[in-house]
Enzyme design. Structure first.
Site, PDB file in Angstrom:
ATOM      1  N   LYS A 188       0.886  -1.181   0.000  1.00 28.45           N
ATOM      2  CA  LYS A 188       0.000   0.000   0.000  1.00 28.45           C
ATOM      3  C   LYS A 188       0.924   1.231   0.000  1.00 28.45           C
ATOM      4  O   LYS A 188       1.421   1.643   1.036  1.00 28.45           O
ATOM      5  CB  LYS A 188      -0.862  -0.019   1.273  1.00 28.45           C
ATOM      6  N   GLU A 264       9.605   1.270  10.677  1.00 28.12           N
ATOM      7  CA  GLU A 264      10.645   2.295  10.535  1.00 28.12           C
ATOM      8  C   GLU A 264       9.946   3.641  10.661  1.00 28.12           C
ATOM      9  O   GLU A 264       9.172   4.037   9.793  1.00 28.12           O
ATOM     10  CB  GLU A 264      11.390   2.175   9.209  1.00 28.12           C
ATOM     11  N   GLU A 396      10.409  15.998  15.139  1.00 26.92           N
ATOM     12  CA  GLU A 396      10.799  15.719  13.759  1.00 26.92           C
ATOM     13  C   GLU A 396      10.048  16.694  12.850  1.00 26.92           C
ATOM     14  O   GLU A 396       8.824  16.617  12.730  1.00 26.92           O
ATOM     15  CB  GLU A 396      10.453  14.276  13.373  1.00 26.92           C
TER      16      GLU A 396
HETATM   17  P1  NDP Z   1       1.945   8.745   7.709  1.00 23.82           P
HETATM   18  O1  NDP Z   1       2.521   7.938   8.791  1.00 23.82           O
HETATM   19  O2  NDP Z   1       0.561   9.234   7.838  1.00 23.82           O
HETATM   20  O3  NDP Z   1       2.022   7.952   6.307  1.00 23.82           O
HETATM   21  C1  NDP Z   1       2.893   6.874   6.022  1.00 23.82           C
HETATM   22  C2  NDP Z   1       2.136   5.760   5.312  1.00 23.82           C
HETATM   23  O4  NDP Z   1       1.108   5.261   6.172  1.00 23.82           O
HETATM   24  C3  NDP Z   1       1.410   6.207   4.041  1.00 23.82           C
HETATM   25  O5  NDP Z   1       1.345   5.152   3.114  1.00 23.82           O
HETATM   26  C4  NDP Z   1       0.014   6.502   4.554  1.00 23.82           C
HETATM   27  O6  NDP Z   1      -0.937   6.460   3.508  1.00 23.82           O
HETATM   28  C5  NDP Z   1      -0.162   5.367   5.540  1.00 23.82           C
HETATM   29  N1  NDP Z   1      -1.162   5.602   6.580  1.00 23.82           N
HETATM   30  C6  NDP Z   1      -1.673   6.773   7.037  1.00 23.82           C
HETATM   31  N2  NDP Z   1      -2.584   6.551   8.005  1.00 23.82           N
HETATM   32  C7  NDP Z   1      -2.641   5.210   8.178  1.00 23.82           C
HETATM   33  C8  NDP Z   1      -3.396   4.356   9.031  1.00 23.82           C
HETATM   34  N3  NDP Z   1      -4.264   4.824   9.926  1.00 23.82           N
HETATM   35  N4  NDP Z   1      -3.210   3.023   8.940  1.00 23.82           N
HETATM   36  C9  NDP Z   1      -2.329   2.508   8.075  1.00 23.82           C
HETATM   37  N5  NDP Z   1      -1.601   3.268   7.218  1.00 23.82           N
HETATM   38  C10 NDP Z   1      -1.741   4.605   7.274  1.00 23.82           C
HETATM   39  O7  NDP Z   1       2.912   9.954   7.473  1.00 23.82           O
HETATM   40  P2  NDP Z   1       2.520  11.361   6.800  1.00 23.82           P
HETATM   41  O8  NDP Z   1       2.528  11.115   5.377  1.00 23.82           O
HETATM   42  O9  NDP Z   1       1.272  11.932   7.352  1.00 23.82           O
HETATM   43  O10 NDP Z   1       3.696  12.263   7.357  1.00 23.82           O
HETATM   44  C11 NDP Z   1       3.575  12.814   8.664  1.00 23.82           C
HETATM   45  C12 NDP Z   1       4.902  12.792   9.367  1.00 23.82           C
HETATM   46  O11 NDP Z   1       5.391  11.446   9.446  1.00 23.82           O
HETATM   47  C13 NDP Z   1       6.006  13.530   8.663  1.00 23.82           C
HETATM   48  O12 NDP Z   1       5.961  14.873   8.984  1.00 23.82           O
HETATM   49  C14 NDP Z   1       7.219  12.840   9.202  1.00 23.82           C
HETATM   50  O13 NDP Z   1       7.519  13.389  10.458  1.00 23.82           O
HETATM   51  C15 NDP Z   1       6.794  11.412   9.388  1.00 23.82           C
HETATM   52  N6  NDP Z   1       7.167  10.517   8.274  1.00 23.82           N
HETATM   53  C16 NDP Z   1       8.211   9.695   8.461  1.00 23.82           C
HETATM   54  C17 NDP Z   1       8.620   8.878   7.421  1.00 23.82           C
HETATM   55  C18 NDP Z   1       9.778   7.965   7.555  1.00 23.82           C
HETATM   56  O14 NDP Z   1      10.398   7.634   6.555  1.00 23.82           O
HETATM   57  N7  NDP Z   1      10.089   7.484   8.747  1.00 23.82           N
HETATM   58  C19 NDP Z   1       7.964   8.880   6.118  1.00 23.82           C
HETATM   59  C20 NDP Z   1       6.818   9.766   6.041  1.00 23.82           C
HETATM   60  C21 NDP Z   1       6.470  10.543   7.100  1.00 23.82           C
HETATM   61  P3  NDP Z   1      -1.381   7.820   2.745  1.00 23.82           P
HETATM   62  O15 NDP Z   1      -0.140   8.647   2.569  1.00 23.82           O
HETATM   63  O16 NDP Z   1      -1.951   7.314   1.482  1.00 23.82           O
HETATM   64  O17 NDP Z   1      -2.389   8.457   3.636  1.00 23.82           O
END
Ligand code: NDP
Length: 500
Positions: A188, A264, A396
């Protein structure tokens, strides 16, 4: 910081993708469509279906059937390796296509994405060797009556939730290793950046991966991602993203089938610079470490912790280099810093730039939001005189915002570096081997760089200490993560009877 803007070629109409089920692309049909607007240009670039809960069920059923009948795990390691090697070859052949769609969906600079996709080819090549070398253990020391064997078996159906910051790279730090172990997948991707995952599914099929082994469901995390995390037939979930959603994934696993988890999550990574470092190299590494991927990087070096005696000199070098960083059109080959990938992320970064000033940090350089006449851009910002209680030091930010704090002793440096809930990565800059090794031993981080930053390859594992996550991806450790261990006790000769 300079900005570049050259003519680019954008799609005349958004490219339509289906989701990927049992070896086939499935059109949207009556499902909602998500139209992705390029964050670098404000132009519609892709249209991708929003899957339903029934689609998630169908994808998991497809992956489960493929796992249960052993069409993939039952093959020899050599046969699995052949598919992974062919995949590497096909990624190379379709590299520019993958790069292009990733750039227009994510806003990442094109030259950077090309480097990342090149690295992904290496991941498939390396993992092909692991498919052949993965093995267990034996115990020939249990006495004449017993022989012990330890085998590794694939965990089963893996749900793979990936974020928008490195859509193809993070995917390829996992998929080849998961496949090498013999598991099947329901991926996903983030709804913002799904196209390169769908292209990989097509490539895997063309490379000979049996139908059902790789499935991709598309749509929002709050519905599609959540359904995957709660699914009873997902045996393991690999999640990369925010610590908050990571927490909800842990809860969902506890409430359903105790699926195995790989997480992660976030980072607030220190760059510790000692007075005996090559300051010119350190300045370049620090600028790269915070500007790379517009700072939207879980391993960004966002906290500079520098020895007080060289702090002014290093700050001046960083300021000079920041002025030369090229921010601009992601499709321009010369661009080093592209667009901010999502509107929400842009608002988050801007709010922290305001907070930093309100908290009393010194604004060393940078203005924040940039108007390039298109898209969504933020120039790198550096704050000096930052104390450990400020939110810009603790949270972060996930953007190009660097904080500078100072220390006088090695102990203080280590304490500041460890003064965080996270433990994903750290860098240390020193030409004194004792200093570098002491810092490496005592700073709690899963990934460490000495006199460099953000380098990597398929051999070395990724993952965090503390609230940065559980488990490791990539390397031999990455394959082992997707296996479970079975102990087999074999009695030799006549049984010593319990009942006479
Ligand atoms: P999220 O944790 O929301 O998104 C990461 C993934 O999880 C995406 O595929 C998202 O889908 C999915 N997701 C979102 N909500 C759910 C849920 N309830 N259950 C299962 N999967 C879910 O990160 P954001 O994109 O909102 O970013 C927010 C913050 O997260 C950033 O500011 C950063 O601090 C951190 N982040 C850290 C990352 C890393 O590499 N460690 C990567 C990205 C973000 P979709 O995007 O389609 O909603």
């Amino acid at each position: 910081m300079t900005s570049s803007s050259t003519p680019n070629t954008l799609p005349k109409a958004p490219r339509e993708f289906g989701f990927w089920l049992n070896g086939q692309s499935v059109d949207a049909g009556t499902r909602d469509l998500n139209t992705r607007i390029s964050p670098g240009h404000d132009v519609a670039v892709t249209r991708i279906p929003r899957c339903t809960a029934e689609d998630v069920d169908a994808a998991v059923a497809s992956a489960k059937a493929a796992f249960d009948d052993r069409r993939w795990s039952g093959l020899s390691g050599a046969d699995r390796a052949a598919v992974l090697l062919k995949t590497a070859e096909l990624i190379r052949a379709r590299m520019e296509e993958i790069v292009y769609w990733e750039v227009v969906e994510s806003g990442k600079p094109i030259s950077q994405v090309r480097g990342e996709v090149g690295g992904c080819i290496g991941m498939f090549e390396y993992a092909s060797g692991l498919a052949r070398s993965l093995h267990g253990d034996s115990f020939n020391n249990l006495g004449d009556g017993m022989f012990g064997i330890v085998t590794r078996e694939p965990v089963g159906v893996v749900g793979l939730i990936t974020p928008w910051n490195f859509p193809f790279l993070i995917l390829c730090e996992r998929v080849p290793y998961i496949l090498a172990s013999g598991c099947t997948i329901v991926a996903k991707p983030s709804e913002f950046t799904s196209s390169s995952t769908l292209i990989l599914a097509e490539i895997l099929s063309e490379a000979g991966l049996p139908d059902g082994v790789m499935n991709v469901v598309t749509g929002p995390g709050s519905t599609v991602g959540q359904a995957l995390t709660e699914h009873q037939h997902v045996d393991m979930l690999s999640f990369t993203g925010s610590t908050n959603v990571g927490r909800s994934v842990v809860n969902a696993a506890g409430k359903t089938n105790f699926k195995k988890l790989g997480l992660e999550l976030g980072g607030k990574n220190p760059q510790v610079v000692f007075a005996d470092a090559d300051l010119d190299d350190a300045a370049d590494g620090v600028v790269f470490g915070i500007c790379f991927n517009t700072g939207q990087c879980c391993v960004s070096g966002s906290r500079l912790i520098v020895e007080r005696s060289v702090a002014d000199k290093l700050t001046a070098l960083i300021k000079e280099k920041m002025a030369k960083v090229r921010v601009g059109d992601p499709l321009d080959e010369a661009t080093q810093v592209g667009a901010i990938t999502t509107d929400a992320q842009k608002q988050t970064i801007l709010s922290y730039i305001e907070k930093g000033q309100a908290e009393g940090a010194d604004l060393v350089c940078g203005q924040g939001a940039l108007d390039l006449g298109m898209g969504s851009y933020i120039g790198p910002v550096v704050f000096g005189n930052v104390s450990a209680d400020m939110s810009i030091f603790r949270d972060e930010i996930f953007g190009p915002v660097l904080t500078i704090s100072t220390f006088d002793t090695l102990e203080e440096a280590i304490a500041l570096a460890n003064d965080t809930d996270y433990g994903l990565a750290a860098s240390v800059w020193s030409k004194n081997i004792d200093t570098a090794l002491q810092a490496t031993r005592q700073i709690k981080a899963g990934r460490f760089w000495v006199n460099t930053t953000l380098s990597g390859g398929p051999e070395l594992p990724l993952g965090g200490f503390k609230q940065s996550g559980w488990g490791r991806e990539a390397g031999i450790y990455g394959v082992e993560e997707y296996t479970q261990i079975k102990s087999v006790h074999v009695e030799i000769g006549k049984r010593n009877h319990w009942v006479e």
